[in-house]
Design an enzyme around this catalytic site. Structure first.
Site, short mmCIF file in Angstrom:
data_model
loop_
_atom_site.label_atom_id
_atom_site.label_comp_id
_atom_site.label_asym_id
_atom_site.label_seq_id
_atom_site.Cartn_x
_atom_site.Cartn_y
_atom_site.Cartn_z
N ASP A 464 0.83 -1.21 0.00
CA ASP A 464 0.00 0.00 0.00
C ASP A 464 0.86 1.25 0.00
OD1 ASP A 464 0.89 -0.68 2.55
OD2 ASP A 464 -0.79 0.30 3.57
N ASP A 469 4.08 2.38 9.19
CA ASP A 469 4.13 1.06 9.82
C ASP A 469 3.11 0.09 9.24
OD1 ASP A 469 2.04 2.53 10.76
OD2 ASP A 469 2.39 2.15 12.88
N GLU A 470 2.98 0.09 7.91
CA GLU A 470 2.10 -0.88 7.23
C GLU A 470 2.90 -1.63 6.17
OE1 GLU A 470 -1.96 -0.26 6.54
OE2 GLU A 470 -2.04 1.69 7.52
N ASP A 477 -5.73 -2.19 -2.65
CA ASP A 477 -4.76 -1.34 -3.35
C ASP A 477 -4.17 -2.10 -4.53
OD1 ASP A 477 -5.08 -1.00 -0.48
OD2 ASP A 477 -3.66 0.64 -0.60
N TRP A 529 -11.68 -5.83 -1.59
CA TRP A 529 -10.28 -6.22 -1.42
C TRP A 529 -10.09 -7.65 -1.94
CZ3 TRP A 529 -11.71 -1.70 -0.04
CH2 TRP A 529 -10.81 -0.74 0.37
N GLU A 745 -2.42 9.10 -0.41
CA GLU A 745 -3.49 8.21 0.04
C GLU A 745 -4.83 8.96 0.07
OE1 GLU A 745 -2.88 7.04 4.10
OE2 GLU A 745 -4.24 5.34 3.93
N HIS A 760 0.95 6.48 -1.81
CA HIS A 760 0.03 5.36 -1.97
C HIS A 760 -0.24 5.19 -3.46
CE1 HIS A 760 -1.09 4.00 1.97
NE2 HIS A 760 -2.25 3.50 1.58
C1 BGC Z 1 -3.93 1.03 4.01
C2 BGC Z 1 -4.71 0.95 2.75
C3 BGC Z 1 -5.70 -0.13 2.85
C4 BGC Z 1 -6.64 0.28 3.93
C5 BGC Z 1 -7.78 -0.63 4.13
C6 BGC Z 1 -4.89 1.37 5.09
O1 BGC Z 1 -4.32 1.49 6.31
O2 BGC Z 1 -2.87 1.88 3.94
O3 BGC Z 1 -4.26 1.46 1.66
O4 BGC Z 1 -6.30 -0.54 1.71
O5 BGC Z 1 -5.98 0.52 5.14
O6 BGC Z 1 -8.73 0.07 4.64
#
Ligand code: BGC
Length: 902
Positions: A464, A469-470, A477, A529, A745, A760
């Protein structure tokens, strides 16, 4: 009769790569490009394959015999391949009149471990990991990581070496060394996966660097093999297969005799950064004969199932010099690289032993001109290097990456300059395969930002974002960006691997996780998703003609759709949606678009698309059943959501009558709207865009994916273009005006510690529309068997063009306005057919003279009335809503048409 000799095929590939090492598929796909002049009609191809080039030429070989060459590839179906073996192959064509073409040059591939039973090495680890605790990150309790360790094994070879292959997996992240030198140029191997289901091993051909006396070594770090994700301490497995000139075979296997010691790299974490103590670096650690008296024996442990890593590796693909350097404090400097990227720094320093230099990465600057690191949330993104004090030292972190444009450097001894730091751009090194040029500076910059953002979000999985921290494989995405990614890069192996990852993550009830690999266990996925499974399989088939993932995963995809059915009430999905039309202007949550509506829409989307996939692989019965189910979902969808004001929209206030954009455009995108409501729905969509939002979008990530296509399809490419080129909020131009060098984002420029990544890729779907509708290049039959060229010369756009290197060769179109004429140049590759729409008059203005020239020959001339057919040198053409449409075989074409002849 004189027979023109057929030219030979070129561009030979195996599994999409040139000369790959480590192929573990029993029937690898052998691919080639046809010579341009071959046209592509009715000829056959013949492949020969052997164990050496000499044998290939001498006749000791497998021959495919002549096969119809509908597609320029063949899935090997000769005698079983043998592991750890080089194969040499070539191909030639035979035309329908029986004339043989020339053989291609010889290409090769090398097999990996074809049967899991052939793994004889043991998984090993250390019993002495030094652990340290990292902070809590989003979705994860505290992450415990360990300092890196090194592992070695010395071995002698008794004679001259013919070939040496090593198959290596080091979880979570490893680097391989041989006799003191690093092997290869990969970073962050192996590819991320659900390691317990499937771990990827990397194949290295070290024939040219292996010696009689050897030391093989591995530095092993955390990567994503973390307890917090349900895994454990790092571990590795190595199997070396060596052929000597005397015909003997030797294996080098990881086992309890390997030695291990702590490495100079201490902390090493994806989110947190890396720390290396230059004083601890022992240049002899991996040299034969070094003193290892203080080292310990490795411990044998259980491991995981292995598959060959067939995707392109992560590499340094570009090196950026800073565009600016500023002093922030006595020992505090700020570097600006001018571009938001994924990567690490390369530091060059000179200073006293023990001095520590710290690098802090940031996407943004605050109002005070200092780095704003709040958008990184819990990702510390800080690297540290302790100088050894021995002359000039160069260091680059190996076990982490960051998303950044700026680096703050603290503690540099002396005064640094612009040469002290470089930014190394790191990502999966997919080959750029498409290029888009646009005669609109704003859109050209949007495209540029998208390709940067896409690169930054390819880390062996589609992520993403690269900074906070992801950095997870969020399926939403991934599916939204996939078409754009495929048009810009050679993504075939990347997505084939990712489809395996998705299948690996499926639970017994058929459900998927929002995040794949499911390091965060988010079951069941929001349908927008989870659709990634079917959507990406479809895109791989459509753009690469590769139906193998569909065949492999069809039953799993069917289970997924059945899972949705099981959760539906009267064909409506009320419970699975979580995010829906995520991140519309002014909100994270979907705002105007009911989440149930998008969930049910994706349920229809997946069911009807799976019906097409079923058809593609000959599962007709499934196709019929899925089609019937899809029809029932569509009817229920319309019953539930279609109102007298268009499709259901959440009202922002009691007297809010603004129609929803996403609610109305999604059903249009899939042709779900009943005929008697079509006009109303279109009207509501246009009213929302034109009246309520002054030609701006009000869509989140799902609506944005389809908005431009739907408007274009409705004959309003002008409006799609106006939205795409808006300079004011919300829009891409607004992002640019606020200094974006990638896509954000959110539509808003936010800089706090919330959901506001500045890199993003999920809104990047607009790039596919620019390829398909502005440059006008579209793949309409799988594997580019049929190409549609249909550029929209809208508004003030004066020129556009795209070139795409496809599995059939180059497809290109470029057009430019010359006064009132449009000049269109088209290239349709061999074995493909073209459907060319030459712009010839604006929509709704019929009864105009259309003059169409191919090269300098006039092919059509006449009154343009919708549906009028003309016959000319290129066959029959038809005038359709402002375009003259004609069907052409492969070749180069040049057309000129008058768009404004009164
Ligand atoms: C991510 C996204 C993801 C989303 C889901 C976020 O924290 O960065 O891009 O698809 O959460 O809701």
């Amino acid at each position: 009769m004189s027979r023109a000799r057929l030219a030979s095929p070129h561009g030979l590939r195996c599994e999409y790569r040139i000369g790959p090492v480590g192929i573990d598929l029993p029937r690898p796909r052998l691919q080639w490009r046809l010579p341009v002049a071959s046209g592509g009609e009715g000829f056959e191809a013949e492949v020969q394959l052997a164990l050496s080039e000499a044998r290939l030429l001498a006749g000791s070989r497998w021959e495919s015999g002549c096969r119809p060459c509908v597609d320029p590839w063949l899935d090997y179906d000769g005698p079983p391949l043998v592991s750890a073996t080089r194969y040499f192959w070539r191909v030639r064509l035979r035309s329908s009149n029986g004339a043989d073409g020339d053989w291609s040059t010889v290409s090769r591939f090398t097999t990996g471990v074809l049967d899991p039973k052939e793994w004889r090495a043991s998984w090993i680890t250390s019993e002495r990991w030094e652990s340290y605790l990292q902070v809590k990150t989003v979705m994860t309790p505290e992450i415990e990581e360990v300092c890196a360790r090194q592992f070695v094994r010395e071995f002698e070879l008794p004679g001259a070496i013919v070939s040496a292959l090593f198959f290596v997996c080091g979880l979570g992240s490893f680097e391989l060394y041989l006799n003191g030198e690093r092997v290869g140029d990969h970073r962050l191997d192996p590819a991320q996966s659900a390691y317990d289901r499937r771990s990827y091993y990397v194949a290295f051909d070290v024939t040219d660097s292996i010696a009689r006396s050897n030391c093989i070594g591995i530095v092993l770090g955390n990567g994503r093999y973390l307890g917090a994700y349900g895994f454990g301490r790092p571990k590795l497995i190595v199997q070396g297969e060596i052929e000597l000139a005397d015909g003997t075979h030797h294996t080098i296997l990881s086992d309890g005799d390997w030695l291990t010691a702590s490495a100079a790299t201490r902390e090493n974490g994806i989110y947190f950064g890396e720390e290396l103590d230059g004083r601890r670096v022992d240049p002899a650690w991996c040299l034969p004969g070094s003193d290892r008296s203080s080292w310990e024996r490795a411990a044998v442990v259980d491991g995981h199932p292995l598959s060959a890593q067939l995707i392109d590796p992560i590499r340094v693909t570009q090196i950026l010099e800073p565009v600016a350097l500023r002093r922030l404090g006595p020992h505090d400097y700020l570097y600006d690289f001018g571009q938001n990227i994924s990567g690490v720094a390369r530091l060059t320093a000179h200073g006293p032993r023990g001095a520590r230099i710290e690098l802090r990465y940031a996407e943004l600057l605050g109002d005070d001109g200092r780095p704003n690191r709040t958008t990184l949330r819990a990702a510390r993104s800080t690297d540290g290097y302790v100088l050894s004090g021995e002359g000039e030292e160069t260091w680059e972190p190996r076990f982490t990456y960051h998303g950044f444009r700026y680096i703050e450097m603290i503690g540099y001894p002396g005064v640094p300059d612009l040469t002290t730091l470089r930014a190394l751009v790191l990502h999966t090194d997919v080959r750029p395969s498409g290029s888009l040029s646009l005669g609109n500076d704003l859109l050209a910059r949007v495209h540029r930002n998208i390709t940067w953002g896409q690169r930054a979000n390819l880390m062996s999985i589609p992520t993403d974002c690269p900074q906070r921290d992801e950095r997870q494989g969020w399926l939403g995405d991934a599916q939204l960006a996939a078409e754009e990614a495929i048009l810009n890069f050679d993504m075939a192996r990347f997505y084939i691997k990712y489809l395996d990852d998705i299948a690996d993550s499926q639970l017994d009830d058929g459900s998927l996780s929002d995040v794949v690999p499911p390091y965060w266990s988010l079951y069941p996925a929001d349908p927008a998703w989870g659709t990634a499974f079917i959507t990406i399989a479809w895109l791989v088939y459509r753009y690469y003609g590769d139906d193998r993932p569909i065949r492999k995963h069809f039953d799993a995809m069917q289970r997924y759709v059945d899972f949705l059915s099981g959760r539906a009430e009267g064909h409506i999905l009320r419970t699975l949606g979580k995010y829906g039309d995520w991140c519309p202007p002014g909100s994270i949550l979907p705002k105007r678009t009911p989440v149930e509506l998008t969930s049910t829409w994706y349920y229809y989307h997946d069911t009807s698309l799976l019906a097409r996939l079923a058809e593609a692989i000959g599962r007709h019965e499934s196709a019929v059943q899925l089609r019937a189910r899809a029809d029932a979902i569509r009817d229920a969808f319309n019953r539930e959501y279609l109102r007298d004001y268009g499709y259901a929209t959440v009202r922002m206030s009691p007297d809010d009558r603004t129609p929803g954009q996403t609610s109305n455009l999604l059903p249009l995108a899939l042709d779900m709207v009943p005929a008697d409501h079509h006009e109303l729905v279109v009207e509501k969509l246009l009213e929302s865009v034109e009246v309520h939002y002054d030609r701006h979008l009000d869509t989140g990530i799902l609506g944005t994916r389809y908005l431009f296509d739907v408007l274009t399809e409705l004959g309003r490419a002008d409006l799609a273009y106006a939205i795409a080129t808006q300079k004011s909020y919300p829009g891409f131009g607004y992002m640019l005006a606020e200094g974006a060098t990638t896509l954000w984002e959110r539509w808003e420029c936010l800089t706090g510690a919330g959901m506001n990544s500045h890199n993003h890729i999920m809104l990047g779907s607009v790039d596919a529309w620019m390829y398909r509708s502005l440059a006008g290049v579209e793949c309409i039959e799988p594997g580019w068997r049929k190409v549609r060229i249909k550029p929209h010369c809208v508004n003030n756009l004066q020129w556009a063009g795209a070139r795409i290197e496809t599995v059939r060769g180059m497809v290109s179109a470029s057009w430019e306005m010359e006064g009132d004429d449009v000049l269109l140049i088209v290239e349709i590759p061999p074995s493909a057919a073209g459907e060319v729409y030459v712009p010839a008059g604006s929509v709704g203005r019929l009864e105009k003279e259309v003059i169409l020239l191919e090269s300098e020959r006039m092919v059509f001339q006449g009154k343009a009335v919708n549906g009028t057919s003309y016959s000319g040198a290129l066959g029959i053409a038809r005038y359709e809503n402002g375009f003259v449409r004609l069907d052409v075989p492969s070749g180069f074409y040049q057309f000129r048409s008058a768009t404004k002849v009164e």
